[in-house]
Scaffold this motif. Structure first.
Motif, PDB file in Angstrom:
ATOM      1  N   ALA A  20       0.829  -1.202   0.000  1.00  0.00           N
ATOM      2  CA  ALA A  20       0.000   0.000   0.000  1.00  0.00           C
ATOM      3  C   ALA A  20       0.864   1.253   0.000  1.00  0.00           C
ATOM      4  O   ALA A  20       2.012   1.242   0.454  1.00  0.00           O
ATOM      5  CB  ALA A  20      -0.913   0.014   1.231  1.00  0.00           C
ATOM      6  N   GLY A  21       0.295   2.356  -0.543  1.00  0.00           N
ATOM      7  CA  GLY A  21       1.020   3.616  -0.531  1.00  0.00           C
ATOM      8  C   GLY A  21       0.140   4.801  -0.889  1.00  0.00           C
ATOM      9  O   GLY A  21      -0.974   4.637  -1.384  1.00  0.00           O
ATOM     10  N   HIS A  22       0.674   6.008  -0.644  1.00  0.00           N
ATOM     11  CA  HIS A  22      -0.074   7.242  -0.840  1.00  0.00           C
ATOM     12  C   HIS A  22       0.451   8.085  -2.003  1.00  0.00           C
ATOM     13  O   HIS A  22      -0.004   9.216  -2.169  1.00  0.00           O
ATOM     14  CB  HIS A  22      -0.001   8.101   0.423  1.00  0.00           C
ATOM     15  CG  HIS A  22      -1.122   7.846   1.390  1.00  0.00           C
ATOM     16  ND1 HIS A  22      -2.415   8.249   1.158  1.00  0.00           N
ATOM     17  CD2 HIS A  22      -1.138   7.219   2.593  1.00  0.00           C
ATOM     18  CE1 HIS A  22      -3.180   7.902   2.180  1.00  0.00           C
ATOM     19  NE2 HIS A  22      -2.426   7.263   3.066  1.00  0.00           N
ATOM     20  N   ALA A  23       1.394   7.597  -2.797  1.00  0.00           N
ATOM     21  CA  ALA A  23       1.962   8.461  -3.826  1.00  0.00           C
ATOM     22  C   ALA A  23       1.248   8.274  -5.154  1.00  0.00           C
ATOM     23  O   ALA A  23       0.169   7.693  -5.222  1.00  0.00           O
ATOM     24  CB  ALA A  23       3.458   8.221  -3.940  1.00  0.00           C
ATOM     25  N   ALA A  24       1.847   8.784  -6.242  1.00  0.00           N
ATOM     26  CA  ALA A  24       1.167   8.829  -7.541  1.00  0.00           C
ATOM     27  C   ALA A  24       0.718   7.448  -8.001  1.00  0.00           C
ATOM     28  O   ALA A  24       1.341   6.443  -7.681  1.00  0.00           O
ATOM     29  CB  ALA A  24       2.083   9.449  -8.584  1.00  0.00           C
ATOM     30  N   THR A  25      -0.376   7.409  -8.760  1.00  0.00           N
ATOM     31  CA  THR A  25      -0.990   6.138  -9.160  1.00  0.00           C
ATOM     32  C   THR A  25      -0.825   5.834 -10.635  1.00  0.00           C
ATOM     33  O   THR A  25      -1.330   4.818 -11.112  1.00  0.00           O
ATOM     34  CB  THR A  25      -2.490   6.160  -8.821  1.00  0.00           C
ATOM     35  OG1 THR A  25      -3.093   7.291  -9.447  1.00  0.00           O
ATOM     36  CG2 THR A  25      -2.700   6.257  -7.310  1.00  0.00           C
ATOM     37  N   THR A  26      -0.136   6.692 -11.386  1.00  0.00           N
ATOM     38  CA  THR A  26       0.075   6.461 -12.820  1.00  0.00           C
ATOM     39  C   THR A  26       1.502   6.828 -13.200  1.00  0.00           C
ATOM     40  O   THR A  26       2.172   7.582 -12.491  1.00  0.00           O
ATOM     41  CB  THR A  26      -0.883   7.316 -13.682  1.00  0.00           C
ATOM     42  OG1 THR A  26      -0.641   8.701 -13.405  1.00  0.00           O
ATOM     43  CG2 THR A  26      -2.335   6.976 -13.392  1.00  0.00           C
ATOM     44  N   GLY A  27       1.940   6.297 -14.350  1.00  0.00           N
ATOM     45  CA  GLY A  27       3.210   6.703 -14.927  1.00  0.00           C
ATOM     46  C   GLY A  27       2.981   7.746 -15.998  1.00  0.00           C
ATOM     47  O   GLY A  27       1.852   8.160 -16.265  1.00  0.00           O
ATOM     48  N   GLY A  28       4.053   8.184 -16.652  1.00  0.00           N
ATOM     49  CA  GLY A  28       3.939   9.172 -17.720  1.00  0.00           C
ATOM     50  C   GLY A  28       3.559   8.529 -19.040  1.00  0.00           C
ATOM     51  O   GLY A  28       3.286   7.331 -19.120  1.00  0.00           O
ATOM     52  N   PRO A  29       3.563   9.324 -20.142  1.00  0.00           N
ATOM     53  CA  PRO A  29       3.137   8.829 -21.459  1.00  0.00           C
ATOM     54  C   PRO A  29       3.924   7.614 -21.954  1.00  0.00           C
ATOM     55  O   PRO A  29       3.387   6.752 -22.628  1.00  0.00           O
ATOM     56  CB  PRO A  29       3.369  10.037 -22.375  1.00  0.00           C
ATOM     57  CG  PRO A  29       3.337  11.220 -21.465  1.00  0.00           C
ATOM     58  CD  PRO A  29       3.905  10.755 -20.161  1.00  0.00           C
ATOM     59  N   ASN A  30       5.209   7.539 -21.642  1.00  0.00           N
ATOM     60  CA  ASN A  30       6.050   6.413 -22.063  1.00  0.00           C
ATOM     61  C   ASN A  30       6.440   5.546 -20.868  1.00  0.00           C
ATOM     62  O   ASN A  30       7.519   4.971 -20.839  1.00  0.00           O
ATOM     63  CB  ASN A  30       7.298   6.934 -22.774  1.00  0.00           C
ATOM     64  CG  ASN A  30       6.955   7.695 -24.031  1.00  0.00           C
ATOM     65  OD1 ASN A  30       6.212   7.201 -24.875  1.00  0.00           O
ATOM     66  ND2 ASN A  30       7.482   8.905 -24.155  1.00  0.00           N
ATOM     67  N   ASP A  31       5.528   5.462 -19.907  1.00  0.00           N
ATOM     68  CA  ASP A  31       5.759   4.695 -18.676  1.00  0.00           C
ATOM     69  C   ASP A  31       6.884   5.252 -17.819  1.00  0.00           C
ATOM     70  O   ASP A  31       7.404   4.554 -16.947  1.00  0.00           O
ATOM     71  CB  ASP A  31       6.060   3.216 -18.989  1.00  0.00           C
ATOM     72  CG  ASP A  31       4.828   2.481 -19.489  1.00  0.00           C
ATOM     73  OD1 ASP A  31       3.715   2.949 -19.203  1.00  0.00           O
ATOM     74  OD2 ASP A  31       5.001   1.452 -20.161  1.00  0.00           O
TER      75      ASP A  31
END
Length: 249
Positions: A127-138
Motif C-alpha cells: 500500500a502507498g499514498h503516492a502517484a498512481t500512474t506513470g507518464g506517457p512512455n511509462d
C-alpha cells in the motif's frame, strides 16, 4: 547510517501504480520536511508506539512527521517524530534498510501483526499514498494520492533484480548484497516514488518493508524488492526493540 544510501537512484521511494483504494488503519504516511520541499514514505504501526519503515527514508538533517490515527475511525493527525530512529545494524556494523520510529505518545489503532514464517506467502499486498500512474512512455513521475492505494504482487525469484542492480548500480549492489530481501513483481503493477517503507502484508500480517526498485526510470518494467521480516535476525531485532520499556515522561 553507514551502509544505507539515503538518496541514490536505485533507492527512489516507491508508489503503487495500477492499485485500488483501500484501508489500512495501521498504515502511516511519513513526511520528511525541508525548508522548500518534503518527501514521502510509508510505514506500519507494529505496536502502539512503534512504526516500522525503511531506513533510507531517514535524513538526519530533516524533520520527520508521521500521519497516524489516534483512534479507529478518527481523522489522522500529523505528529513530529522526536526520538532518535533505531536502524538495524549487523555484527559487521553495516546498516540494513529497516528502521523503527517511536511515536511521542501511544496510538489506540490496532497494529499489524508480525509474520508467521513457517509458510512464506506467494502473493502479498502493498500500500502507498503516492502517484498512481506513470507518464506517457511509462516514465516515473511524482505525485500524491489522497486515498491509500493497495495492490497485490507475486513474490518471485530475486535473480533478475539482483543482476540488474549489480550491472547498473554497482555501488548500490555492494550495499544491498548483504541484506535479506525478497522480490515483488506483477504485470501492469508497479511501485515507485513515495511508497518506500510501506508494509508488505498477507492475511493481516506484515512480512516485509518496501525497499528498492530494479528500474528507476520506467514503471511496470522490472521487479521491486522488500526487506524480509522472516529473516531471523531482523525478526529478533524488531521484537527486542519494540519490547524496550519506555521511561515515564
Amino acid at each position: 547510517h553507514s551502509g544505507v544510501t539515503a538518496s541514490t537512484t536505485v533507492d527512489l521511494q516507491k508508489r503503487v501504480i495500477g492499485g485500488r483504494p483501500c484501508e489500512r488503519q495501521y498504515h502511516v504516511k511519513l513526511r520528511v520536511a525541508a525548508v522548500r520541499s518534503s518527501s514521502l514514505c510509508g510505514g506500519s504501526l507494529i505496536s502502539d508506539r512503534w512504526i516500522l519503515t525503511a531506513a533510507h527514508c531517514f535524513n538526519p538533517k530533516r524533520t520527520m512527521f508521521a500521519n497516524v490515527s489516534g483512534h479507529p475511525g478518527s481523522p489522522a493527525q500529523e505528529v513530529q517524530i522526536t526520538a532518535a530512529p533505531v536502524i538495524y545494524t549487523d555484527n559487521n556494523s553495516k546498516s540494513h534498510d529497516l528502521m523503527l520510529l517511536q511515536l511521542p505518545s501511544p496510538s489506540s489503532v490496532q497494529p499489524v501483526a508480525l509474520p508467521d514464517c513457517e509458510d512464506l506467502p506467494k502473493i502479498v499486498e502493498v500500500a502507498g499514498h503516492a502517484a498512481t500512474t506513470g507518464g506517457p512512455n511509462d516514465e516515473r513521475k511524482r505525485g500524491v494520492s489522497v486515498t491509500l492505494q493497495c495492490a497485490e504482487f507475486d513474490v518471485v525469484s530475486c535473480k533478475d533484480l539482483n543482476e540488474t542492480v549489480q550491472k547498473h548500480f554497482p555501488q548500490d549492489h555492494q550495499v544491498k548484497v548483504y541484506q535479506h530481501w525478497l522480490i515483488l513483481q506483477t504485470k501492469y503493477l508497479s511501485l515507485s516514488q513515495g511508497d518506500s517503507g510501506g508494509g508488505v502484508v498477507y492475511q493481516d500480517k506484515i512480512y516485509g518493508v518496501v525497499s528498492f526498485l530494479g528500474d528507476p526510470v520506467n514503471v511496470c518494467r522490472k521487479a521491486a524488492a522488500f526487506m524480509s521480516l522472516c529473516n531471523p535476525e531482523y525478526a529478533k531485532w524488531v521484537r527486542e526493540t519494540i519490547d524496550i520499556k519506555i521511561p515515564p515522561v
